[in-house]
Structure formats: C-alpha cells, structure tokens
Enzyme design. Structure first.
Site, short mmCIF file in Angstrom:
data_model
loop_
_atom_site.label_atom_id
_atom_site.label_comp_id
_atom_site.label_asym_id
_atom_site.label_seq_id
_atom_site.Cartn_x
_atom_site.Cartn_y
_atom_site.Cartn_z
N GLN A 75 0.82 -1.22 0.00
CA GLN A 75 0.00 0.00 0.00
C GLN A 75 0.86 1.27 0.00
O GLN A 75 0.45 2.30 0.53
CB GLN A 75 -0.96 -0.01 1.19
CG GLN A 75 -2.15 -0.94 1.01
CD GLN A 75 -3.01 -0.54 -0.18
OE1 GLN A 75 -3.21 0.64 -0.46
NE2 GLN A 75 -3.52 -1.53 -0.91
N SER A 76 2.03 1.20 -0.58
CA SER A 76 2.94 2.35 -0.58
C SER A 76 2.39 3.53 -1.38
O SER A 76 2.04 3.39 -2.57
CB SER A 76 4.28 1.91 -1.19
OG SER A 76 5.06 3.04 -1.54
N ASN A 77 2.32 4.68 -0.73
CA ASN A 77 1.93 5.91 -1.44
C ASN A 77 3.05 6.37 -2.36
O ASN A 77 2.81 6.97 -3.40
CB ASN A 77 1.64 7.03 -0.43
CG ASN A 77 0.52 6.67 0.50
OD1 ASN A 77 -0.59 6.39 0.07
ND2 ASN A 77 0.79 6.67 1.81
#
Ligand SMILES: *Cc1c(COP(=O)(O)O)cnc(C)c1O
Length: 328
Positions: A75-77
C-alpha cells in the site's frame, strides 16, 4: 548562492493550499491549528512524494534513463506516485513490493496497476534487497533503469522539501502568520531532512516535530541518525554546510502503537475527528497517526494557546479504501 545543476520536472500544482482549521482548534481548545495540504499536490491523488519525485524523475531523465525502479509496501503511497510520475514521462516503472500478491488489488495497489507499473512481489525481502538484481536484469535487456530509493529519501528527493520550506515561508508572510511548530509524519526521513535544511537556509525559525510511523531499524541505526546524515548530504547539494546532530532532531516515537500499518484507537479517533469537524480525510498509516500525536500533545498542554501550529498533511488517502474494515 551557487547551486549544482539540478533538473526538475513538474509533477503537481504548487503551492499547495494552506488554511486554518477553526473548528478543530475550537474543539481541542489549544493552539491555532493550520494545515498544509500536500494531499492536494494534484499527482494521482496527491502526497508528499510528489515533491521528491520532481527532482528524482528530473535526475533520471537527465541521466538518460527510461525506466524507474522503486520499492515499498503493497500500500505504498510512494510507489503509487512514482508509477504515475513515470507514466507522465513515458517511462517504464517497476515496483518491488514486500509480501506476496493479495487476492484483491485495492487502494494504492489498484492505482499502481492502472498506471501500468510492473509489479514484482519480493516475499519476506521487504527492504529492497531484490532491487539490485532487477536493475541488472533490466540493464541486460537494454533498458536504462534508474533506482529511486525507498520513500524517495535521498539527498535529491529531500530537495523537494527544502523548496517546500520556502513555499511555506512565502505563504506564511502573505497570511501574516508565523508558524511556531510544524508537525508531520516522519518515516524514511526525506521529508524531515528537507524541512530541516530549508528551515535553516530560509531562516524560518520553526520548530519541526516529526511523528515516527514505524519501528523498523533504518540503515543508519535510528531515524534521528538517518535524518542527520540526510541533512548533511542534502545541504552540501545546496553548497552550504549544515550539520544537525541526531540529538537536535525531534522524532516522537511514542505513537507507534502496534507498528507500521496497524490501526489502533488513536488513529481511528483522529481520522473520525478530522472527517467530522473539518471534512478532511487523513490516512490510516501516516497522517492519522501523526494527527493522533498532535492531538495528544495538545491535550497534554505542550503548546501555548497563542502558538500557530501547522500540521503538514502528507497525503495517503487511497489507502483508506484498503483499511476500510479497520476504520468501521
Ligand atoms: C511517505 C509518507 C510519509 C513519510 O515521509 P518520509 O519522507 O518517508 O519520512 C508521510 N506521510 C505519507 C502519507 C507518506 O506516504
């Protein structure tokens, strides 16, 4: 001031808005709270990585690269913004994500795929161990790869936040408000390091308070050491010497809860509070935790009632849709 040639590309719309949170201020009964809206950078649902990527992508293009590689959590921005930035310049984007492929792609991962990123699942290797291998592989098939570090946090990426401090100074002068404190989520350290260098370079006289997000050991040992090293290399890029000792860097680590990405009551409370009093969305992993820290500090009376405290919203909204069950 002499500055090395640092090509930069435009990836967002700056300055980002800065406004007062009157209802939240009233509710908490403490200092005047303001917010800097880097959730509204305009790149692929926004976030602080946009500022770093303007310099990193600029550097990659200057080096003649046509492919970028970076890594992070599923879920890395940072990965989502990198994938979008690469798409804008017709570059191939490879993301090395920890863990294994989930049965459903949602939140940031869904967006990574929409931007056409090629995803490599690295299992238990969660710290980019697999990136050099991929780099060599891409080179061997005649791609020109460029590695963007985790979180975009090196001296090039941090320049985005040196600039951001100048942006803040101009906004602050136009509003006639001096910010005594700036509070933000601090994780891989590039945001924090850039803000420290900018604070010094542009005489902003702001107390910077990072809220620690994860417990993980960093290459330098502690987050303060990591940030200290980065302020050194970032400032020498700007051709001035700035040595900040780890002891002089504020990272509050008492809000880590159960660790990275584990949502607790404090995050749930701050997310609901901002949504219900200001109509503003925080994210569960970073800004929700950082705001929970700010709320706690206000409740403990750490600020004066006439202080102007700026919360730097660093983005992250797409992950709300991944953590939906934890927010109910
Ligand atoms: C990456 C990130 C941060 C932390 O920034 P660093 O420069 O890595 O310390 C904070 N908030 C959000 C939403 C992020 O994606």
């Amino acid at each position: 001031m002499q500055q090395k040639q640092l090509p930069k590309v435009n990836l967002g719309f700056f300055p980002t808005p800065l406004h007062q949170l009157k209802r939240l201020t009233e509710k908490l009964g403490g200092p005047n709270i303001y917010m800097k809206r880097d959730d509204l950078t305009g790149l692929a649902l926004g976030g602080n990585k946009t500022r770093k990527l303007e310099f990193l992508i600029g550097h990659a293009i200057k080096q003649g690269c046509n492919t970028v590689i970076t890594g992070g959590a599923a879920q890395s921005n940072h990965c989502r913004q990198t994938a979008a930035a690469a798409a804008m310049f017709g570059m191939e984007c490879h993301l090395v994500l920890g863990g294994s492929e989930p049965s459903e792609s949602d939140g940031n991962l869904l967006l990574d795929k929409l931007f056409g990123a090629k995803i490599h699942w690295s299992g238990d290797f969660r710290k980019g161990e697999k990136i050099p291998e991929l780099f060599m592989e891409l080179k061997s098939i005649d791609k020109k790869p460029y590695i963007i570090p985790y979180g975009g946090s090196n001296d090039i990426g941090a320049l985005g936040f040196v600039n951001a401090m100048l942006e803040l100074k101009v906004q602050s002068r136009n509003m006639g408000v001096h910010f005594s404190h700036v509070v933000f989520a601090s994780s891989s350290g590039g945001t924090h390091a850039g803000l420290i260098v900018g604070n010094d370079l542009f005489d902003c006289n702001v107390t910077l308070i990072g809220i620690g997000i994860d417990k993980e050991e960093l290459p330098a040992g502690s987050i303060e050491k990591q940030i200290s090293l980065l302020t050194g290399t970032t400032s020498s890029f700007m051709c001035f010497e700035k040595n900040v000792y780890p002891d002089d860097i504020i990272v509050r680590t008492e809000y880590l809860g159960e660790g990275y990405g584990v949502i607790g009551d404090a995050e749930r409370e701050s997310i609901k509070l901002l949504a219900e009093t200001e109509g503003i969305l925080l994210d569960p992993v970073y800004t929700g935790r950082a705001m929970a820290g700010l709320i706690d500090m206000i409740r403990k009376g750490e600020f004066n009632s006439n202080d102007n405290v700026l919360f730097w919203h660093t983005g992250g909204s797409p992950s709300i849709f991944h953590y939906g069950n934890d927010l109910k």
